[in-house]
Structures are given as C-alpha cells and as structure tokens.
Write a protein that holds these residues in place. Structure first.
Motif, PDB file in Angstrom:
ATOM      1  N   LYS A  61       0.989  -1.163   0.130  1.00 51.65           N
ATOM      2  CA  LYS A  61      -0.177  -0.184   0.191  1.00 51.65           C
ATOM      3  C   LYS A  61       1.044   1.209   0.192  1.00 51.65           C
ATOM      4  CE  LYS A  61      -2.677   0.917   3.657  1.00 51.65           C
ATOM      5  NZ  LYS A  61      -3.891   0.827   4.556  1.00 51.65           N
ATOM      6  N   GLN A  65      -3.101   3.645  -1.072  1.00 47.23           N
ATOM      7  CA  GLN A  65      -3.591   2.871  -2.296  1.00 47.23           C
ATOM      8  C   GLN A  65      -2.968   1.665  -2.861  1.00 47.23           C
ATOM      9  OE1 GLN A  65      -3.875   5.359  -5.650  1.00 47.23           O
ATOM     10  NE2 GLN A  65      -3.962   3.799  -7.223  1.00 47.23           N
ATOM     11  N   LEU A  67      -1.277  -1.283  -4.259  1.00 52.02           N
ATOM     12  CA  LEU A  67      -0.692  -1.467  -5.827  1.00 52.02           C
ATOM     13  C   LEU A  67      -0.688  -2.847  -6.358  1.00 52.02           C
ATOM     14  CD1 LEU A  67       2.694   0.137  -4.849  1.00 52.02           C
ATOM     15  CD2 LEU A  67       0.719   1.379  -5.464  1.00 52.02           C
ATOM     16  N   SER A  70      -0.417  -3.130 -10.539  1.00 51.79           N
ATOM     17  CA  SER A  70      -0.240  -1.998 -10.976  1.00 51.79           C
ATOM     18  C   SER A  70       1.219  -2.009 -11.937  1.00 51.79           C
ATOM     19  CB  SER A  70       0.169  -0.827  -9.841  1.00 51.79           C
ATOM     20  OG  SER A  70      -1.011  -0.593  -9.159  1.00 51.79           O
ATOM     21  N   GLU A  74       2.747   3.103 -13.903  1.00 51.59           N
ATOM     22  CA  GLU A  74       1.663   3.456 -13.184  1.00 51.59           C
ATOM     23  C   GLU A  74       2.094   3.955 -11.863  1.00 51.59           C
ATOM     24  OE1 GLU A  74      -2.174   1.301 -15.052  1.00 51.59           O
ATOM     25  OE2 GLU A  74      -0.949   0.167 -13.691  1.00 51.59           O
ATOM     26  N   ILE A  75       2.983   3.249 -11.391  1.00 50.56           N
ATOM     27  CA  ILE A  75       3.490   3.262 -10.011  1.00 50.56           C
ATOM     28  C   ILE A  75       4.418   4.741  -9.981  1.00 50.56           C
ATOM     29  CG2 ILE A  75       5.325   2.531  -8.283  1.00 50.56           C
ATOM     30  CD1 ILE A  75       3.928  -0.163  -8.922  1.00 50.56           C
ATOM     31  N   LYS A  77       3.891   7.165 -11.813  1.00 48.85           N
ATOM     32  CA  LYS A  77       3.066   8.234 -11.886  1.00 48.85           C
ATOM     33  C   LYS A  77       2.423   8.643 -10.436  1.00 48.85           C
ATOM     34  CE  LYS A  77       1.387   9.001 -16.653  1.00 48.85           C
ATOM     35  NZ  LYS A  77       0.365   9.172 -17.606  1.00 48.85           N
ATOM     36  N   LEU A  78       2.296   7.574  -9.551  1.00 47.66           N
ATOM     37  CA  LEU A  78       1.727   7.551  -8.376  1.00 47.66           C
ATOM     38  C   LEU A  78       2.801   8.238  -7.397  1.00 47.66           C
ATOM     39  CD1 LEU A  78      -0.104   4.222  -7.842  1.00 47.66           C
ATOM     40  CD2 LEU A  78      -1.108   6.514  -7.770  1.00 47.66           C
ATOM     41  N   GLY A  79       4.092   8.288  -7.614  1.00 51.31           N
ATOM     42  CA  GLY A  79       4.808   8.839  -7.160  1.00 51.31           C
ATOM     43  C   GLY A  79       5.968   8.218  -6.632  1.00 51.31           C
TER      44      GLY A  79
END
Length: 255
Positions: A61, A65, A67, A70, A74-75, A77-79
């Motif tokens: 998590k 969120q 993962l 993912s 995408e990860i 972009k999540l940060g």
C-alpha cells in the motif's frame, strides 16, 4: 504519516522464495535502509514495490492505495521513483536530456500537439526543461548538462541517475546501491547528497552494502536474510544485533 506499507509480502520463483512474508513500513520524511547479505532479497523487494514483479502473496500500500497489478509506469506516476543497481542511463543522450526524460511522466500534452509543436506542447516543453535544470542545479550537475551522460565518470553517472529519478517528482525515492563501485571520497559525497535530498522533503528507501554510509544516513534500518526480515531498528540497535552479526559473519564470526 505512513507513506508505504507492506503486509505479508512474499515472492516465490518456482520453488525459490526470494522474499518471505515481509512486513515493512516507511514514514514520510524518513531515510530507511534495507540491508542484508548478497541474495537476501533486497532488490526483489524493490522490484515488488515498483511493479516489476507482482507479489505471490501479501499487500503493498502506497499513500493508502493498494498497488496490486499496477504497472511500473503507473507506480511512477503515483509517486515512486527509483534508481537501479546497474546504471541505466540513455547512452546517446546528454545529462539534461536524461533528466528531462524523467519529467515526461508528468506531462499532459498529447502526441498530436507534441509532433506539431502546438503552443500547449511548447509551453510544457519549456516547463520540463526549467524543472530539469532546477534539479541539475540542486545536485551540482548544471555545469555538465550538455555532456553525454555515459561518458562521465562513474560517480557523476550515479548522480545523473538520481537526478532523473527526482525528475519524476516522487513522494518516495528508492535508491538501489547508490554508492556501489565508488571510492571513499565519492561515498562521502553520496552520503551528503542523500541527506540533502531528504532535507528537501523527500522520503528515501535505500539498499546499500556500505555499512559506514548506512549508519551515517539512516533513521531506521531493516535487515533481510534469505528473504526473511530478521531485524528492524535504529542504527545503533542493528549494529549490535546478534542475528544481524550472524547473518553477515556466520556463527563462527558472531562468537
């Protein structure tokens, strides 16, 4: 605030369990080091966090969120940004271009706008360059921005890779053996760079074999051995932990 948390995370490759039932967390603003002997599962754990591998079991998590399934992009972009144990710079690109490549996950202009250099795409290109130059200046790399990245000395290449990871605008930065292959002076510089990045507001998770560097930068240390978490604590606690000493030196060395 707990920025990353794993529960019972396991990764098996056939009959080989590389990471076994690992619970882990990192708080916002911390530097946490993940250590252990060769083959302990450290890089596999990084690859699970960044989506290169999917856990066989357990949960990851990030910022509340999950993962699960993912993809790496995408990860990012999540940060979550990362560097690699083996440097992976773009060989034909300059220092500045390598760092700009990291920024493109934060761009919004569509392909049509980019191809035909429409005003919104040009504006975004300017923003990407400005942000990239700001990062290079922060890491004292601006003076070599036009050099081909892979032609630089090894220590500078490591720094460029960190700059590219910072360009993704991560909330969590993963550094996989940032001091590997460096001499004593370069390691000391790297220690200062990692602290400087944290002081800028980043949360950092580090894999590193150099214990002097680990002890010098870490708020907490987590120890893996054969995929199992065998210890967690403050640097001084880990330094005197019998299970950790045994893992590194063997029973004879720990006696």
């Amino acid at each position: 605030m707990r920025i990353l948390e794993t529960k019972n995370v396991t990764k098996a490759f056939g009959g080989l369990v590389a990471v076994n039932d690992v619970d882990f967390h990192i708080e916002e603003g911390e530097i946490v080091s993940l250590i252990g002997p060769n083959g302990a599962g450290k890089t596999t754990f990084f690859n699970l966090i960044t989506g290169i591998y999917e856990p066989t079991k357990g949960e990851i998590k990030f910022l509340d969120q999950f993962l699960k399934k993912s993809k790496p992009y995408e990860i990012t972009k999540l940060g979550i940004g990362r560097t690699f144990q083996n440097i992976r710079l773009f060989s034909s690109m300059t220092v500045l271009e390598n760092v700009m490549a990291g920024q493109y996950c934060r761009t919004k202009a569509d392909l049509f706008s980019a191809i035909f250099k429409l005003p919104n795409a040009r504006k975004e290109e300017d923003r990407v360059m400005e942000k990239s130059l700001e990062i290079l200046d922060f890491l004292d790399l601006k003076k070599i921005k036009d050099e081909i990245a892979v032609s630089l000395p090894y220590g500078y290449q490591r720094r460029v890779e960190i700059a590219r990871a910072l360009a993704t605008e991560p909330k969590l930065l993963l550094l996989d053996e940032p001091a590997a292959g460096m001499n004593t002076g370069e390691k000391k510089e790297m220690q200062g760079i990692i602290r400087k990045i944290r002081d800028k507001g980043f949360t950092i998770l580090v894999i590193e074999h150099d214990m002097k560097l680990v002890m010098g930068i870490s708020d907490r240390i987590v120890v893996l051995d054969y995929g199992n978490k065998i210890a967690e604590g403050l640097p001084q606690e880990i330094q005197h932990n019998e299970r950790v000493i045994e893992a590194y030196l063997g029973k004879g060395g720990a006696a």
